[in-house]
Design a protein around this motif. Structure first.
Motif, PDB file in Angstrom:
ATOM      1  N   GLU A  67      81.860  66.215-115.302  1.00 50.80           N
ATOM      2  CA  GLU A  67      80.449  65.412-114.533  1.00 50.80           C
ATOM      3  C   GLU A  67      79.631  65.307-114.974  1.00 50.80           C
ATOM      4  O   GLU A  67      78.842  63.889-114.947  1.00 50.80           O
ATOM      5  CB  GLU A  67      80.228  66.744-113.519  1.00 50.80           C
ATOM      6  CG  GLU A  67      79.395  67.557-114.193  1.00 50.80           C
ATOM      7  CD  GLU A  67      78.292  68.994-113.196  1.00 50.80           C
ATOM      8  OE1 GLU A  67      78.811  68.126-111.622  1.00 50.80           O
ATOM      9  OE2 GLU A  67      78.361  69.955-113.367  1.00 50.80           O
ATOM     10  N   TYR A  68      78.754  65.994-116.771  1.00 50.74           N
ATOM     11  CA  TYR A  68      77.928  65.553-117.204  1.00 50.74           C
ATOM     12  C   TYR A  68      78.332  63.968-118.239  1.00 50.74           C
ATOM     13  O   TYR A  68      77.778  62.697-118.080  1.00 50.74           O
ATOM     14  CB  TYR A  68      77.382  66.198-118.268  1.00 50.74           C
ATOM     15  CG  TYR A  68      76.759  67.280-117.817  1.00 50.74           C
ATOM     16  CD1 TYR A  68      76.366  67.522-115.847  1.00 50.74           C
ATOM     17  CD2 TYR A  68      76.197  68.803-117.829  1.00 50.74           C
ATOM     18  CE1 TYR A  68      75.711  68.142-115.489  1.00 50.74           C
ATOM     19  CE2 TYR A  68      75.853  69.474-117.293  1.00 50.74           C
ATOM     20  CZ  TYR A  68      75.692  69.635-116.037  1.00 50.74           C
ATOM     21  OH  TYR A  68      74.841  70.044-115.476  1.00 50.74           O
ATOM     22  N   VAL A  69      79.649  63.807-118.756  1.00 54.38           N
ATOM     23  CA  VAL A  69      80.480  62.294-119.032  1.00 54.38           C
ATOM     24  C   VAL A  69      79.895  61.502-118.754  1.00 54.38           C
ATOM     25  O   VAL A  69      79.913  60.124-118.708  1.00 54.38           O
ATOM     26  CB  VAL A  69      81.721  62.692-119.855  1.00 54.38           C
ATOM     27  CG1 VAL A  69      82.672  61.841-120.210  1.00 54.38           C
ATOM     28  CG2 VAL A  69      81.121  64.274-121.309  1.00 54.38           C
ATOM     29  N   LYS A  70      80.650  61.646-117.282  1.00 57.07           N
ATOM     30  CA  LYS A  70      81.008  61.011-116.300  1.00 57.07           C
ATOM     31  C   LYS A  70      79.576  60.284-115.679  1.00 57.07           C
ATOM     32  O   LYS A  70      79.478  59.022-115.780  1.00 57.07           O
ATOM     33  CB  LYS A  70      81.069  61.613-114.696  1.00 57.07           C
ATOM     34  CG  LYS A  70      81.639  59.888-113.786  1.00 57.07           C
ATOM     35  CD  LYS A  70      82.004  60.964-112.084  1.00 57.07           C
ATOM     36  CE  LYS A  70      81.688  60.190-111.328  1.00 57.07           C
ATOM     37  NZ  LYS A  70      82.762  60.488-109.871  1.00 57.07           N
ATOM     38  N   GLU A  71      78.655  61.036-115.723  1.00 60.09           N
ATOM     39  CA  GLU A  71      76.704  60.964-115.719  1.00 60.09           C
ATOM     40  C   GLU A  71      76.676  59.346-116.538  1.00 60.09           C
ATOM     41  O   GLU A  71      75.325  58.911-116.556  1.00 60.09           O
ATOM     42  CB  GLU A  71      76.647  61.708-115.007  1.00 60.09           C
ATOM     43  CG  GLU A  71      76.513  62.545-113.535  1.00 60.09           C
ATOM     44  CD  GLU A  71      75.423  63.298-113.319  1.00 60.09           C
ATOM     45  OE1 GLU A  71      74.286  62.959-112.752  1.00 60.09           O
ATOM     46  OE2 GLU A  71      75.364  64.272-113.341  1.00 60.09           O
ATOM     47  N   THR A 112      78.088  59.268-124.261  1.00 56.04           N
ATOM     48  CA  THR A 112      78.954  60.167-123.714  1.00 56.04           C
ATOM     49  C   THR A 112      78.660  62.098-124.274  1.00 56.04           C
ATOM     50  O   THR A 112      78.577  62.947-122.989  1.00 56.04           O
ATOM     51  CB  THR A 112      80.460  60.594-123.271  1.00 56.04           C
ATOM     52  OG1 THR A 112      80.918  61.456-124.813  1.00 56.04           O
ATOM     53  CG2 THR A 112      81.782  59.667-123.408  1.00 56.04           C
ATOM     54  N   ILE A 113      77.151  61.796-124.160  1.00 58.32           N
ATOM     55  CA  ILE A 113      76.744  62.891-125.126  1.00 58.32           C
ATOM     56  C   ILE A 113      75.571  63.317-124.176  1.00 58.32           C
ATOM     57  O   ILE A 113      75.089  64.462-124.128  1.00 58.32           O
ATOM     58  CB  ILE A 113      76.042  63.142-126.246  1.00 58.32           C
ATOM     59  CG1 ILE A 113      76.526  63.559-127.247  1.00 58.32           C
ATOM     60  CG2 ILE A 113      75.147  61.638-126.605  1.00 58.32           C
ATOM     61  CD1 ILE A 113      76.103  64.263-128.439  1.00 58.32           C
ATOM     62  N   GLU A 127      86.508  72.705-122.408  1.00 59.45           N
ATOM     63  CA  GLU A 127      86.466  71.688-121.213  1.00 59.45           C
ATOM     64  C   GLU A 127      87.112  70.808-122.203  1.00 59.45           C
ATOM     65  O   GLU A 127      86.774  70.517-122.934  1.00 59.45           O
ATOM     66  CB  GLU A 127      85.553  71.244-120.112  1.00 59.45           C
ATOM     67  CG  GLU A 127      85.207  73.164-119.917  1.00 59.45           C
ATOM     68  CD  GLU A 127      83.760  73.291-118.911  1.00 59.45           C
ATOM     69  OE1 GLU A 127      83.612  72.001-118.477  1.00 59.45           O
ATOM     70  OE2 GLU A 127      83.538  73.999-118.093  1.00 59.45           O
ATOM     71  N   ASP A 128      87.888  69.312-120.968  1.00 60.07           N
ATOM     72  CA  ASP A 128      88.140  68.665-121.513  1.00 60.07           C
ATOM     73  C   ASP A 128      86.865  67.774-121.034  1.00 60.07           C
ATOM     74  O   ASP A 128      86.206  67.689-120.596  1.00 60.07           O
ATOM     75  CB  ASP A 128      88.911  67.897-120.584  1.00 60.07           C
ATOM     76  CG  ASP A 128      88.989  66.377-120.168  1.00 60.07           C
ATOM     77  OD1 ASP A 128      90.136  66.200-121.609  1.00 60.07           O
ATOM     78  OD2 ASP A 128      88.643  65.792-119.693  1.00 60.07           O
ATOM     79  N   THR A 129      87.085  66.925-121.981  1.00 62.25           N
ATOM     80  CA  THR A 129      86.041  66.131-122.092  1.00 62.25           C
ATOM     81  C   THR A 129      85.431  64.332-121.711  1.00 62.25           C
ATOM     82  O   THR A 129      84.643  64.521-120.465  1.00 62.25           O
ATOM     83  CB  THR A 129      85.409  65.305-124.053  1.00 62.25           C
ATOM     84  OG1 THR A 129      85.443  66.085-124.579  1.00 62.25           O
ATOM     85  CG2 THR A 129      84.080  64.328-123.508  1.00 62.25           C
ATOM     86  N   LEU A 130      86.288  64.368-121.370  1.00 62.30           N
ATOM     87  CA  LEU A 130      87.004  62.375-119.990  1.00 62.30           C
ATOM     88  C   LEU A 130      86.529  62.815-118.437  1.00 62.30           C
ATOM     89  O   LEU A 130      85.365  62.164-118.238  1.00 62.30           O
ATOM     90  CB  LEU A 130      88.175  61.919-120.514  1.00 62.30           C
ATOM     91  CG  LEU A 130      87.665  60.600-119.693  1.00 62.30           C
ATOM     92  CD1 LEU A 130      86.132  59.652-119.766  1.00 62.30           C
ATOM     93  CD2 LEU A 130      89.233  59.988-119.640  1.00 62.30           C
TER      94      LEU A 130
END
Length: 580
Positions: free
Chosen positions: A277-281, A243-244, A271-274
């Motif tokens: 928006e960048y974690v999603k990407e 997720t990084i 902020e929440d990790t999951l």
């Protein structure tokens, strides 16, 4: 996350010809011959007599990095420490999940005298259990340690529930110019040349490039070519580096570790990790790689050893994040007669990050919660450990531990340390590095700043010699073909320093209800990240599955943990203002 993220990069520097060296303030540094014949010839910087205690003190050190050296006195540096302090370290392998092992040792009370801890949560458990010795009185009587870690000590105190000092950390303080930590994508240079040296950056760039590269190179050296390999089976794999992508843009750093929250460097908040928006990407990128047959199907079962085996074969086109093994792989390919097949580290950004074109926040760590060291209550002679630690914080100690010996590893020219040819030869020989002791004594602290002579304590971190010593001829040619002035050119031009400050010290009580919820958030994310990578067959399916997962995730009420992190951050800011 990163299995001791800076330790890992340290090994990258060692393997890549950027050995752990340090700076000297002059000819007062002990030479190798002096250390072997009369260790008392250079007195400890503590001002105390350097006559070693009569009793030999053997201290167990748990390690997952060193599997060659069994005792510290097998090395030149270790022999010096033995002769000066009559202390020998016994390196004991700790296979498997290291955090689980620490938890078991804590439960049984059988932890070693000096302990390495990889996260704040485990550190918190050890402090609350009364397993660690406070160091506050030690700091009062140890001017070298106090001066060296003047910025860190108040931050370290904030991580303990009672506000006392129980630890020190490796790899700090840091000079940004000496240590630009960017772990992105390792790419094979012959394939870059094959496609006309494209300046890859966006995730779409990489998918197009790797898809074509697999088509053009279905096999490598008689084996099936692999598009991208990642050791996701490591404890820090799916939890950390899947997720990084968030750290590649202009807003976030990995200062919060790899748990349930990430740190917004610009807005100074958690902020929440999951749901980021960048974690999603990031997960969407891996899903596309998987769908296109680019991502090796074994990534979910491969640990680091399997990853390295594939990388060293040269059949791999790219690696995600784990670029510290590239130098060893490059040298192996040269030795195998394939110098044209080299790997270089190249930048990556998500599509949104490219569109925003913000200055990348390059993390500069003020604290390193994944590289914690402490003295436990099981220590037989804590006063002797403290004496050694104070010496290790002195100019003499830092030079010896990180540079070796004058006349062998370096010489003094115009008051500055210059690496010898003998030293340079060790840069591609791990056995030679171990025989000196480089990288084996990080538990005594290692710093990434300059010494009194203006040279980095780790000589290989001098920007001018990083590329000279760390790049093969083919790597230099590749960067030149890409239009880069150096291997760090892109990052220096598009990034800016982002000190971690207080963010790296914040953690929730692991024994509390919120601590339990935090762990549930992490477990949920890890489990569902795998599903998001392998299940969706197209972008629409990915979006539908992601929204379904987030809906279930919100039922955990992750905002409670995020809010608590931010509350603790504000609280610690007030405490820090009082400690300064």
């Amino acid at each position: 996350m990163k299995a001791s993220r800076r330790n890992v990069v340290f090994m990258f520097m060692i393997c890549s010809v950027l050995l752990i060296a340090a700076c000297s303030s002059g000819s007062s540094t002990p030479s190798a011959s002096e250390s072997s014949t009369s260790p008392q010839s250079t007195s400890s910087s503590t001002g105390k007599a350097s006559e070693p205690p009569k009793e030999k003190y053997v201290i167990k050190i748990l390690t997952q990095d060193n599997n060659q050296i069994k005792r510290s006195d097998e090395t030149k540096i270790g022999k010096f420490i033995d002769e000066k302090f009559n202390i020998v370290f016994d390196f004991v392998q700790a296979p498997g999940n290291y955090t689980d092992k620490l938890n078991l040792m804590l439960a049984g009370g059988d932890y070693p005298e000096i302990i390495t801890i990889r996260d704040n949560a485990t550190f918190d458990k050890y402090v609350r259990a009364g397993a660690l010795l406070p160091l506050d009185d030690f700091v009062k009587d140890s001017p070298n340690f106090a001066k060296l870690f003047s910025v860190q000590i108040p931050l370290w105190k904030l991580t303990a529930p009672d506000g006392k000092l129980y630890k020190w950390e490796g790899g700090v303080p840091v000079d940004f110019k000496n240590y630009i930590e960017v772990l992105d994508i390792g790419v094979r240079t012959d394939v870059l040349k094959q496609q006309g040296w494209p300046n890859l950056l966006s995730t779409d760039d990489y998918i197009k490039f790797l898809k074509q590269a697999l088509k053009d190179n279905p096999t490598t050296n008689g084996q099936k070519t692999l598009g991208m390999v990642v050791p996701f089976a490591e404890p820090w794999g799916m939890q950390g580096i899947s997720t990084i992508m968030y750290e590649k843009g202009g807003r976030y750093t990995a200062a919060a570790g790899n748990m349930g929250v990430i740190w917004n460097q610009i807005d100074q908040k958690f902020e929440d990790t999951l749901t980021n928006e960048y974690v999603k990407e990031s997960l969407g990128f891996f899903n596309k790689l998987y769908r296109e047959g680019i991502l090796d199907k074994d990534v979910f079962t491969d640990k680091y050893d399997q990853f390295v085996e594939k990388l060293n074969s040269g059949r791999v086109l790219s690696t995600w994040y784990v670029v510290w093994g590239l130098p060893a792989a490059n040298q192996g390919l040269i030795d195998a007669g394939h110098p044209e097949m080299q790997y270089i580290n190249m930048p990556v950004r998500s599509m949104t990050q490219v569109e925003r074109n913000e200055k990348r926040q390059i993390r500069v760590e003020d604290t390193r919660p994944f590289d914690i060291f402490a003295i436990t209550k099981n220590a037989k002679h804590p006063e002797r450990i403290k004496e050694l630690l104070e010496w290790a914080s002195s100019e003499e100690g830092k030079i010896l531990l990180q540079s070796g010996f004058e006349g062998e590893e370096y010489t003094i020219v115009d008051g500055k340390r210059v690496p010898t040819e003998g030293y340079k030869k060790t840069l591609t020989d791990m056995d030679a590095q171990r025989s000196v002791g480089f990288g084996l004594f990080n538990f005594l602290g290692n710093v990434l700043t300059n010494g009194q002579d203006g040279v980095p304590y780790t000589m290989g971190f001098d920007p001018k010699i990083q590329d000279e010593l760390g790049l093969t001829k083919e790597m230099r040619e590749a960067y030149k073909a890409l239009g880069w002035e150096s291997s760090k050119d892109y990052y220096l031009k598009t990034g800016e320093m982002a000190n971690t400050g207080l963010a790296g010290t914040v953690s929730i009580d692991s024994t509390s209800d919120l601590g339990a919820l935090h762990q549930k958030m992490v477990d949920f994310r890890v489990k569902n990240s795998t599903s998001l990578i392998i299940k969706p067959k197209n972008d629409q399916e990915f979006e539908a599955l992601y929204q379904s997962i987030i809906s279930d995730y919100q039922k955990l009420k992750p905002e409670l943990v995020v809010n608590e992190y931010n509350r603790l951050y504000q609280e610690k800011q007030e405490q820090l203002n009082q400690l300064k």
